[in-house]
Design an enzyme around this catalytic site. Structure first.
Site, PDB file in Angstrom:
ATOM      1  N   PRO A  66       3.154   9.493  -7.968  1.00  0.00           N
ATOM      2  CG  PRO A  66       5.170   9.374  -6.835  1.00  0.00           C
ATOM      3  CD  PRO A  66       4.278   8.581  -7.707  1.00  0.00           C
ATOM      4  CD  GLU A  67      -1.066  14.746  -9.017  1.00  0.00           C
ATOM      5  OE1 GLU A  67      -1.149  15.910  -9.458  1.00  0.00           O
ATOM      6  OE2 GLU A  67      -1.997  14.201  -8.393  1.00  0.00           O
ATOM      7  CG  HIS A  86       8.754  -3.440   0.952  1.00  0.00           C
ATOM      8  ND1 HIS A  86       8.220  -4.701   0.788  1.00  0.00           N
ATOM      9  CD2 HIS A  86       8.087  -2.861   1.996  1.00  0.00           C
ATOM     10  CE1 HIS A  86       7.252  -4.874   1.678  1.00  0.00           C
ATOM     11  NE2 HIS A  86       7.154  -3.796   2.417  1.00  0.00           N
ATOM     12  NE  ARG A  88       0.539   0.182  -2.357  1.00  0.00           N
ATOM     13  CZ  ARG A  88      -0.235   1.254  -2.257  1.00  0.00           C
ATOM     14  NH1 ARG A  88      -0.453   2.014  -3.326  1.00  0.00           N
ATOM     15  NH2 ARG A  88      -0.791   1.581  -1.113  1.00  0.00           N
TER      16      ARG A  88
END
Length: 286
Positions: free
Chosen positions: A2-3, A96, A117
């Site tokens: 994310p930015e 997750h 991930r």
């Protein structure tokens, strides 16, 4: 990863739901989620227990939770798919779920770190005198920081002897700008991504910086950019700035300014999107 706008959206949510609360217990459910914490999961849980969380802070893409009175902060690495969610205590666990933080009050919510991930994680670090975790003290201020030094940035940009998009993504020069918002700002400024930084005048670099700020503030207003379900705010909601993108992801679509089909070129294991008419490539010296 994310930015700045996406991380700021998460920071604001944490400020509303987590700041001022005292940790009762921590569960580390996957060791990779604390791999950046030298003491491991048990040490992370033990040291965070009983601590009161201050007002969450951010620099560029980096987010941290200061702990009151101890000179420590919990640094959050969101990676490619990390999510910090505030959930009701009885809500079913996410598939997750990696870390659960329970609080000692009656608010009825807990903080969860979810990461499909497992590239992200949480870790405890000492703070610098400025209150920044020591491991990210080298990161430059971001363009929305009131203390961002525009004059110093212009001088560093000119001295860098690089190209403009590389400089925008250089977190030692300016933090928080990633591939999406770099392409958007360059399109607005009519600058090709390979334009040498040494050719940018002070007014031109100031104009580009203004576009960077504008595109980030516009993204913040609508919750950031979400291309899939992996980026969400603390309530699990997606942003929708992707509907307003002028450059990124618009290959072969008409430029919103001149109608020329947009192009995509491979760039540093990423892609650069640009208008070949509005953003002409720099001339190559013979």
């Amino acid at each position: 990863m994310p930015e700045l706008p996406e991380v700021e959206v998460v920071r604001r949510g944490l400020e509303r739901w987590v700041a001022g609360r005292t940790v009762e217990a921590v569960e580390v459910l996957h060791p990779r989620a604390v791999r950046r914490h030298p003491g491991g999961g048990a040490d992370f849980a033990a040291r965070l227990g009983g601590q009161t969380i201050g007002v969450p802070r951010r620099r560029g893409k980096y987010l941290w939770l200061p702990l009151e009175g101890g000179g420590l902060s919990v640094l959050g690495h969101l990676g490619m798919s990390g999510q910090l969610l505030v959930q009701p205590e009885g809500a079913p666990d996410e598939k997750h779920l990696r870390i659960r933080v329970r609080f000692d009050d009656s608010a009825g919510t807990e903080l969860r770190f979810v990461d499909q991930r497992t590239f992200g994680g949480l870790s405890l670090h000492e703070n610098t005198p400025d209150g920044v975790p020591d491991v990210i003290a080298h990161i430059a201020r971001d363009p929305l920081d009131p203390l961002f030094d525009e004059v110093a940035y212009h001088l560093a940009l000119r001295a860098k002897r690089s190209t403009v998009k590389r400089a925008l993504l250089d977190q030692s020069l300016i933090s928080g700008v990633g591939n999406i918002y770099a392409d958007e700002a360059l399109w607005r400024a009519r600058l090709h991504y390979e334009r040498p930084t040494a050719t940018l005048t002070r007014p031109r670099s100031a104009e580009l910086l203004g576009h960077v700020r504008d595109v980030m503030n516009e993204a913040l207003a609508v919750g950031g950019t979400s291309f899939d379900s992996l980026y969400v705010n603390v309530n699990g909601e997606s942003g929708y700035f992707d509907r307003s993108l002028d450059a990124y992801g618009r290959e072969d679509e008409p430029c919103r300014r001149c109608g020329t089909p947009m192009r995509r070129r491979p760039w540093m294991n990423r892609s650069s999107y640009f208008c070949p008419r509005c953003q002409r490539p720099p001339r190559v010296a013979s």
